[in-house]
Design an enzyme around this catalytic site. Sequence first.
Site, PDB file in Angstrom:
ATOM      1  N   TYR A  60     -11.342 -19.072  11.260  1.00 43.95           N
ATOM      2  CA  TYR A  60     -11.205 -18.825  12.693  1.00 43.95           C
ATOM      3  C   TYR A  60      -9.743 -18.864  13.128  1.00 43.95           C
ATOM      4  O   TYR A  60      -9.247 -17.956  13.796  1.00 43.95           O
ATOM      5  CB  TYR A  60     -12.023 -19.853  13.482  1.00 43.95           C
ATOM      6  N   ILE A 101     -16.244 -21.685  26.652  1.00 40.95           N
ATOM      7  CA  ILE A 101     -17.059 -20.906  27.584  1.00 40.95           C
ATOM      8  C   ILE A 101     -18.527 -21.219  27.312  1.00 40.95           C
ATOM      9  O   ILE A 101     -18.968 -21.221  26.160  1.00 40.95           O
ATOM     10  CB  ILE A 101     -16.801 -19.383  27.417  1.00 40.95           C
ATOM     11  N   ALA A 145      -7.741 -15.890  11.715  1.00 45.18           N
ATOM     12  CA  ALA A 145      -8.048 -14.645  12.417  1.00 45.18           C
ATOM     13  C   ALA A 145      -7.406 -14.635  13.799  1.00 45.18           C
ATOM     14  O   ALA A 145      -6.862 -13.619  14.252  1.00 45.18           O
ATOM     15  CB  ALA A 145      -9.557 -14.465  12.527  1.00 45.18           C
ATOM     16  N   LYS A 146      -7.443 -15.768  14.476  1.00 47.83           N
ATOM     17  CA  LYS A 146      -6.855 -15.877  15.807  1.00 47.83           C
ATOM     18  C   LYS A 146      -5.344 -15.650  15.738  1.00 47.83           C
ATOM     19  O   LYS A 146      -4.776 -14.914  16.548  1.00 47.83           O
ATOM     20  CB  LYS A 146      -7.179 -17.246  16.387  1.00 47.83           C
TER      21      LYS A 146
END
Length: 123
Positions: free
Chosen positions: A13, A46, A16-17
């Site tokens: 993660y 979120i 990729a970010k």
Amino acid sequence: MAGTHGNAGQVNYSSAKAALVGMTKTLSKEWGRHKVCVNCVAFGFIETRLTKSNDDPETKIKIEGQSIQAGVPAQMLSMLKTTIPLGRAGTPEEAAGGVYLMCSPESDYVSGQVLIVGGGLRL
């Protein structure tokens, strides 16, 4: 790295970010001469089906006949919310607002930026 026990999902993660942030900045330089603005929106915490407590039945996902438990442990959820300066998770509508902002004429001269929609939490 020797001696570390990292979470492979977390590494994937964050890698990729970081790649998307780098790509945004590079493309804004390369495509700027063609009058193209390139930005990205990075979301904080979120509220979605996947960020509900993992004891909520809505977090079960069926894939090819198998039920997979998603969601976040309840204890972690309460801790996460206390780290957000606004004191709560964002809504999907608030997340969409960041995307809308980047699509509006008000952002016509904004390029190469990462807009963090995270209630004040630095990602």
